[in-house]
Design a protein around this motif. Sequence first.
Motif, PDB file in Angstrom:
ATOM      1  N   SER A   1      -2.095 -11.551  -6.487  1.00  0.00           N
ATOM      2  CA  SER A   1      -0.786 -10.897  -5.936  1.00  0.00           C
ATOM      3  C   SER A   1      -0.809  -9.429  -5.536  1.00  0.00           C
ATOM      4  O   SER A   1      -1.669  -8.711  -6.555  1.00  0.00           O
ATOM      5  CB  SER A   1       0.590 -11.232  -6.314  1.00  0.00           C
ATOM      6  N   THR A   2      -0.172  -8.819  -4.693  1.00  0.00           N
ATOM      7  CA  THR A   2      -0.348  -7.365  -4.452  1.00  0.00           C
ATOM      8  C   THR A   2       0.488  -6.557  -5.532  1.00  0.00           C
ATOM      9  O   THR A   2       1.470  -7.143  -6.262  1.00  0.00           O
ATOM     10  CB  THR A   2       0.049  -6.864  -3.446  1.00  0.00           C
ATOM     11  N   THR A   3       0.297  -5.293  -5.809  1.00  0.00           N
ATOM     12  CA  THR A   3       1.206  -4.857  -6.788  1.00  0.00           C
ATOM     13  C   THR A   3       1.466  -3.291  -6.328  1.00  0.00           C
ATOM     14  O   THR A   3       0.618  -2.861  -5.425  1.00  0.00           O
ATOM     15  CB  THR A   3       0.283  -4.467  -8.199  1.00  0.00           C
ATOM     16  N   ALA A   4       2.247  -2.492  -6.829  1.00  0.00           N
ATOM     17  CA  ALA A   4       2.335  -1.106  -6.407  1.00  0.00           C
ATOM     18  C   ALA A   4       1.315  -0.416  -6.343  1.00  0.00           C
ATOM     19  O   ALA A   4       1.033   0.459  -5.564  1.00  0.00           O
ATOM     20  CB  ALA A   4       3.636  -0.634  -7.102  1.00  0.00           C
ATOM     21  N   ALA A   5       0.313  -0.465  -7.467  1.00  0.00           N
ATOM     22  CA  ALA A   5      -0.927   0.224  -7.652  1.00  0.00           C
ATOM     23  C   ALA A   5      -2.084  -0.070  -6.601  1.00  0.00           C
ATOM     24  O   ALA A   5      -2.927   0.530  -6.353  1.00  0.00           O
ATOM     25  CB  ALA A   5      -1.198   0.165  -9.156  1.00  0.00           C
ATOM     26  N   SER A   6      -1.814  -1.419  -6.338  1.00  0.00           N
ATOM     27  CA  SER A   6      -2.948  -2.030  -5.401  1.00  0.00           C
ATOM     28  C   SER A   6      -2.369  -2.945  -4.563  1.00  0.00           C
ATOM     29  O   SER A   6      -2.003  -4.156  -4.485  1.00  0.00           O
ATOM     30  CB  SER A   6      -3.827  -3.259  -6.319  1.00  0.00           C
ATOM     31  N   PRO A   7      -1.856  -2.201  -3.374  1.00  0.00           N
ATOM     32  CA  PRO A   7      -0.900  -2.998  -2.367  1.00  0.00           C
ATOM     33  C   PRO A   7      -1.652  -3.584  -0.987  1.00  0.00           C
ATOM     34  O   PRO A   7      -0.946  -4.135  -0.317  1.00  0.00           O
ATOM     35  CB  PRO A   7      -0.066  -1.605  -1.714  1.00  0.00           C
TER      36      PRO A   7
ATOM     37  N   VAL B   1       0.377 -16.617   1.373  1.00  0.00           N
ATOM     38  CA  VAL B   1       1.355 -15.527   1.951  1.00  0.00           C
ATOM     39  C   VAL B   1       2.398 -15.002   1.035  1.00  0.00           C
ATOM     40  O   VAL B   1       2.679 -13.643   0.760  1.00  0.00           O
ATOM     41  CB  VAL B   1       2.015 -16.040   3.188  1.00  0.00           C
ATOM     42  N   PRO B   2       3.040 -15.867   0.220  1.00  0.00           N
ATOM     43  CA  PRO B   2       4.047 -15.328  -1.051  1.00  0.00           C
ATOM     44  C   PRO B   2       3.466 -14.389  -1.949  1.00  0.00           C
ATOM     45  O   PRO B   2       3.875 -13.843  -2.705  1.00  0.00           O
ATOM     46  CB  PRO B   2       4.585 -16.563  -1.437  1.00  0.00           C
ATOM     47  N   PHE B   3       2.165 -14.492  -2.138  1.00  0.00           N
ATOM     48  CA  PHE B   3       1.417 -13.478  -2.906  1.00  0.00           C
ATOM     49  C   PHE B   3       1.381 -12.234  -2.438  1.00  0.00           C
ATOM     50  O   PHE B   3       0.876 -11.105  -3.186  1.00  0.00           O
ATOM     51  CB  PHE B   3       0.355 -14.208  -3.560  1.00  0.00           C
ATOM     52  N   GLY B   4       1.901 -12.054  -1.297  1.00  0.00           N
ATOM     53  CA  GLY B   4       1.729 -10.641  -0.790  1.00  0.00           C
ATOM     54  C   GLY B   4       0.393 -10.294   0.091  1.00  0.00           C
ATOM     55  O   GLY B   4       0.136  -8.931   0.087  1.00  0.00           O
ATOM     56  N   ILE B   5      -0.277 -10.799   0.184  1.00  0.00           N
ATOM     57  CA  ILE B   5      -1.589 -10.781   1.136  1.00  0.00           C
ATOM     58  C   ILE B   5      -1.398  -9.917   2.224  1.00  0.00           C
ATOM     59  O   ILE B   5      -0.123 -10.002   2.798  1.00  0.00           O
ATOM     60  CB  ILE B   5      -2.768 -11.846   1.092  1.00  0.00           C
ATOM     61  N   THR B   6      -2.351  -9.179   2.582  1.00  0.00           N
ATOM     62  CA  THR B   6      -2.108  -8.468   3.780  1.00  0.00           C
ATOM     63  C   THR B   6      -3.081  -8.471   4.759  1.00  0.00           C
ATOM     64  O   THR B   6      -2.645  -8.197   6.093  1.00  0.00           O
ATOM     65  CB  THR B   6      -2.054  -6.609   3.215  1.00  0.00           C
TER      66      THR B   6
ATOM     67  N   GLU C   1     -15.296  -7.371   2.454  1.00  0.00           N
ATOM     68  CA  GLU C   1     -14.099  -7.118   2.409  1.00  0.00           C
ATOM     69  C   GLU C   1     -13.155  -7.994   1.746  1.00  0.00           C
ATOM     70  O   GLU C   1     -12.240  -7.623   1.150  1.00  0.00           O
ATOM     71  CB  GLU C   1     -13.624  -6.853   3.955  1.00  0.00           C
ATOM     72  N   SER C   2     -13.514  -9.157   1.665  1.00  0.00           N
ATOM     73  CA  SER C   2     -12.700 -10.312   0.891  1.00  0.00           C
ATOM     74  C   SER C   2     -12.438  -9.948  -0.601  1.00  0.00           C
ATOM     75  O   SER C   2     -13.281  -9.861  -1.433  1.00  0.00           O
ATOM     76  CB  SER C   2     -13.232 -11.725   1.164  1.00  0.00           C
ATOM     77  N   ASP C   3     -11.376 -10.342  -1.125  1.00  0.00           N
ATOM     78  CA  ASP C   3     -10.866 -10.063  -2.533  1.00  0.00           C
ATOM     79  C   ASP C   3     -10.888 -11.612  -2.882  1.00  0.00           C
ATOM     80  O   ASP C   3     -11.429 -11.673  -4.019  1.00  0.00           O
ATOM     81  CB  ASP C   3      -9.609  -9.632  -2.800  1.00  0.00           C
ATOM     82  N   VAL C   4     -10.685 -12.439  -2.223  1.00  0.00           N
ATOM     83  CA  VAL C   4     -10.971 -13.995  -2.314  1.00  0.00           C
ATOM     84  C   VAL C   4     -11.579 -14.346  -1.306  1.00  0.00           C
ATOM     85  O   VAL C   4     -10.868 -14.496  -0.120  1.00  0.00           O
ATOM     86  CB  VAL C   4      -9.645 -14.583  -2.805  1.00  0.00           C
ATOM     87  N   LEU C   5     -12.771 -15.167  -1.313  1.00  0.00           N
ATOM     88  CA  LEU C   5     -13.346 -15.900  -0.261  1.00  0.00           C
ATOM     89  C   LEU C   5     -13.531 -17.413  -0.436  1.00  0.00           C
ATOM     90  O   LEU C   5     -13.843 -17.849  -1.513  1.00  0.00           O
ATOM     91  CB  LEU C   5     -14.919 -15.368  -0.105  1.00  0.00           C
ATOM     92  N   PHE C   6     -12.525 -17.985   0.431  1.00  0.00           N
ATOM     93  CA  PHE C   6     -12.612 -19.408   0.383  1.00  0.00           C
ATOM     94  C   PHE C   6     -13.748 -20.065   1.273  1.00  0.00           C
ATOM     95  O   PHE C   6     -13.750 -19.698   2.603  1.00  0.00           O
ATOM     96  CB  PHE C   6     -11.405 -19.990   1.117  1.00  0.00           C
TER      97      PHE C   6
END
Length: 330
Positions: free
Chosen positions: A135-141, A162-167, A207-212
């Motif tokens: 999930s996203t954080t303030a330091a890693s939005p 989506v609820p994890f805050g992916i952008t 670019e992917s933080d997680v690649l499915f």
Amino acid sequence: MPLLESRPELELVVWPEDRACDRSWLLENIPGATGVIVMLTDKVNPELLDKAGPSLRVVSTMSVGYEHVDLAAAAQRGLKVGYTPDVLTDAVADLSVMLALMAGRNGGIGVSLVQNGEWPNFSWAPFGFCGPQLSTTAASPTRKIGFLGFGRIAQATLARLVPFGITHCLYSSNPSSPPNHQRDTDLAKKYNLKAVSKVNVDELARESDVLFVLAPGGQGTYHVINEGLLRKMKKTSILVNASRGTLVDSDALAKALKEGWIWGAGLDVVEGEPNVTIDHPLVKEPRCVIVPHIASATLETRRDMATRAAQNLVAAILGGDMPAQVDLSA
């Protein structure tokens, strides 16, 4: 079984055990059959089709994949082939998210430590067991999620993330398929994402933080995840494969994990399965979480798959429309 047993026109010959059918039993019992329901473990090849003889009209597989069926041989004999797409979309999407979390948060390492009785001897540390947060954080939005293949399962996985805050959602699909800009725009708006974009596989890796990995198997995607692609990924990235083992070069992935090119991997499938032993290079990697091809293993999904397989069989034999038929015209 009640669906099949309720049809007096059908005489059933049933493998009686709750395990993969013995090949010898199948070959012994299939002569004269009108239809057969098979599993992924059953090779439907000319040997089996010849044993069945000219009475055979339909092969119904309780699976979404049909690599175990010789489609050319089936088409040559004028057979119908049924399969079970759609019904396992949600179950596979659920497991894909689970694998991403397990791999990123060192779940495999943690579970092993407890099961091996090592927890009492483990000293707490400020950064012990830490891994990249999904999930996203303030330091890693910003969180960019990538999909190799963007069909039903990938889009269902996206919805769960989506609820994890992916952008951002990035995807790469069949090069011959044109971009669907309207669908991508609609998805971005629906999920409040900054972008849903079709990109090439190199950009997807970078670019992917997680690649499915959720693309079909076959020669066109064989080892598409290879050393060259893995070297382009972020050191904190996670690779998840819930499609087919052949898409990922196991040796290259093991090397990537060992040398720290990527953070971790979550696998439901491995090339050469089920021959994945304790000596397998991926099993030896602590940050590789492997489960034994269980993405569809929910009670609800397996019941739906069994029902669809039975419906396909009955329809093909009694002259109805099969709910899900493989196109053998190609």
